[in-house]
Every structure is written in C-alpha cells, then in structure tokens.
Design an enzyme around this catalytic site. Structure first.
Site, PDB file in Angstrom:
ATOM      1  CG  ASN A 208      -1.736   1.255   1.336  1.00 51.39           C
ATOM      2  OD1 ASN A 208      -1.893   1.989   0.360  1.00 51.39           O
ATOM      3  ND2 ASN A 208      -2.262   1.532   2.522  1.00 51.39           N
TER       4      ASN A 208
ATOM      5  CE  LYS B 217       0.104   3.584   4.843  1.00 50.28           C
ATOM      6  NZ  LYS B 217      -0.212   3.751   6.240  1.00 50.28           N
TER       7      LYS B 217
ATOM      8  CG  HIS C  32      -6.011   2.132   4.904  1.00 53.13           C
ATOM      9  ND1 HIS C  32      -5.577   3.050   5.832  1.00 53.13           N
ATOM     10  CD2 HIS C  32      -4.996   1.252   4.742  1.00 53.13           C
ATOM     11  CE1 HIS C  32      -4.351   2.725   6.210  1.00 53.13           C
ATOM     12  NE2 HIS C  32      -3.972   1.639   5.557  1.00 53.13           N
TER      13      HIS C  32
ATOM     14  CD  GLU D 198      -3.177   5.715   6.507  1.00 55.75           C
ATOM     15  OE1 GLU D 198      -3.120   5.758   5.268  1.00 55.75           O
ATOM     16  OE2 GLU D 198      -2.292   5.204   7.214  1.00 55.75           O
TER      17      GLU D 198
ATOM     18  CD  GLU E 209      -3.976  -2.360   7.388  1.00 57.04           C
ATOM     19  OE1 GLU E 209      -2.936  -2.725   6.853  1.00 57.04           O
ATOM     20  OE2 GLU E 209      -4.489  -1.241   7.189  1.00 57.04           O
TER      21      GLU E 209
ATOM     22  N   GLY F 214       2.076   2.433  10.760  1.00 55.58           N
ATOM     23  CA  GLY F 214       3.042   3.509  10.560  1.00 55.58           C
ATOM     24  C   GLY F 214       3.740   3.947  11.833  1.00 55.58           C
TER      25      GLY F 214
ATOM     26  CB  SER G  81       4.808  -1.572  12.156  1.00 58.15           C
ATOM     27  OG  SER G  81       4.365  -0.239  12.379  1.00 58.15           O
TER      28      SER G  81
HETATM   29  C1  PEP Z   1      -0.992   0.195   5.799  1.00 57.39           C
HETATM   30  O1  PEP Z   1      -0.701   1.051   4.994  1.00 57.39           O
HETATM   31  O2  PEP Z   1      -2.076  -0.395   5.712  1.00 57.39           O
HETATM   32  C2  PEP Z   1      -0.034  -0.113   6.871  1.00 57.39           C
HETATM   33  C3  PEP Z   1      -0.258  -1.158   7.620  1.00 57.39           C
HETATM   34  O3  PEP Z   1       1.044   0.713   6.999  1.00 57.39           O
HETATM   35  P1  PEP Z   1       2.446   0.381   7.765  1.00 57.39           P
HETATM   36  O4  PEP Z   1       2.903  -0.931   7.209  1.00 57.39           O
HETATM   37  O5  PEP Z   1       3.331   1.515   7.411  1.00 57.39           O
HETATM   38  O6  PEP Z   1       2.137   0.284   9.216  1.00 57.39           O
END
Ligand code: PEP
Length: 258
Positions: free
Chosen positions: A12, A14, A98, A100, A170, A176, A216
């Site tokens: 992803n 982003k 997601h 976000e 998630e 992040g 992460s």
């Molecule tokens: C994500 O973008 O869904 C995500 C889990 O980001 P990260 O791996 O940076 O935590």
C-alpha cells in the site's frame, strides 16, 4: 482447519510516488517476483500512477490495485473514481475502508459495506480493512469495534465466493508507528474474524477467506506473523515503499505457500 488459502503480500503505497517513481519501482519489482509461485502479489498505487502500474503489470502475475473508489458508477461525484474506471485500466483489486479513510475522511461502516458490495459485483477483489484504536484496545473494546466492522460488510453480502473477498486486520495503533502487534495478537484477531465469518456465512466461506495482517510489517517480523495459522499475508505501507524491501516480504510469503 486445513489451510488451502493462497498467501497474499500487498503493497500500500498510500499518497507516495510520482509516475516516474512508480515506473522505476515496477521495473525493479517485476523481474524479481516473476517466479513467486503460490503467492498473490498486489500493488496498491495512487490513482495517478495506476495507468503506468497496470500497464507494466499486464504480462505479469502482479495484481495492480487501487487504494479507494466510489460505489456509484458515474455521475455528479466530483473527485471520485468508479469501479468501471478502474476496470478500464486493468485494475484487479481495491483497498476498502483503510483506517486512514475511516478516520481522516470519516468513511462509515455503511459506506465501506456499499463499496465492498460494488467491488465484488464488478469483479474487483476488495481488501477490507478493519481494526481498533489504542484506546479501544486498552478499554476492552477491540472486538466490539472489529466485529461491528466485519458484520457491516458481511451481513449485506449476497452469494460471493470466499476467494473473492480479503480482510486485513490492521490495528490502528500499529499502522506507521513501528509498534507491531505481536504475532499472537494478529492470530487472535484473525481467528475471531474467521469464527465470525463462519457464524455469518458458514464453514466453507470462513475457511476460504484470506485475512491479512497490517501494521508495521517488515521483512524482519513477517515470517513469525505469517507462521500463524489464520494469518494469510500482509498489507504493508512503509516497508513496501522500497522495491527491495517489498521483494523480501514477497520472498518470505513464498515460504508459507502450500
Ligand atoms: C498500511 O498502509 O495499511 C499499513 C499497515 O502501513 P504500515 O505498514 O506503514 O504500518
């Protein structure tokens, strides 16, 4: 429960990468994952890079994906992109809900459910994200939140194949932040989600739906996370931005392919 689910490793990006950067990444990725037997590799690029990513992925097994879309097909929805527009580019999958989008753009469970239904109808594989905040986890509300998000999506679903739907657990506090959930946390949530799917849609459906972990994930921790029986892969933000790091994640996922 016998696991015949195909592992999936999903990048992803982003809101990152220009078209040229996307092309450079794909040029590095494609030859290195060409032999990734038994694993679905997906790249969720920003809308502006989708034509380039889809074109470059055309003769490969890599699934070009979008990070969002709107459930109506056309009309007065300024700034939105529809399923037919994604299909027109050769996009095969879309991230839905997601955190976000849920947190920053206030997408509701109802909207996420509509998008999931439309993606499935259109033949786009939805990767539906669910997860709790730190406060919700600390106050014992993790499962109340996550089960509500899963129910909202699954209760309205018609007859769909298990392989066409993917969930990503998630936890928001792990995205992040470098603060990864433990492999046991990831397993516990995935097991609960799978049991709820069983209650709602039956054993066959529940055992066929893939559940990814996101938060992460990096090459150093993905092996242990994916060794858990109900975790079928990763949805990866930060560690997917460099092709080499994402390639390492795909290679690890191959160790979990049957
Ligand atoms: C994500 O973008 O869904 C995500 C889990 O980001 P990260 O791996 O940076 O935590």
């Amino acid at each position: 429960m016998a696991t015949t689910r195909r592992p999936m490793m999903a990048a992803n990006w982003k809101m990152n990468k220009t078209v040229v950067e996307a092309e450079q990444y794909m040029a590095a990725l494609l030859p290195r994952v060409a032999g990734a037997e038994g694993v679905d590799v997906a790249v969720y690029a920003p809308f502006t890079s989708l034509p380039a990513v889809a074109r470059m992925a055309e003769d490969s097994e890599v699934i070009p994906g979008a990070q969002n879309f709107y459930h109506e097909d056309s009309g007065a929805f300024t700034g939105e992109i529809s399923a037919p527009m994604l299909l027109d580019l050769g996009i095969g999958s879309v991230v839905v809900g997601h955190s976000e989008r849920r947190e920053i753009f206030e997408e509701s469970d109802d909207l996420v459910a509509r998008k999931t239904g439309r993606a499935l109808e259109a033949g786009l594989i939805p990767v539906v994200c669910v997860g709790e905040t730190k406060e919700e986890r600390d106050s014992g509300k993790m499962w109340g939140k996550v089960s509500g998000q899963v129910r909202a999506v699954v209760e309205g679903l018609g007859d769909v194949s298990a392989e066409s739907l993917v969930f990503a657990y998630e936890p928001i506090w792990a995205i992040g932040t470098g603060d990864t959930a433990t492999p046991d946390d990831a397993q516990d949530a995935s097991d609960k989600i799978r049991n709820l799917l069983k209650e709602l849609k039956g054993e066959d459906f529940a055992s066929g739906v893939r559940i990814l972990y996101g938060g992460s994930v990096k090459p150093e921790n993905v092996g242990e996370i994916m060794s858990k029986p109900d975790v079928d892969g990763g949805l990866v933000g930060g560690a997917s931005l460099k092709a080499d790091s994402f390639i390492a994640l795909v290679e690890e996922a191959q160790n979990h392919a049957s």
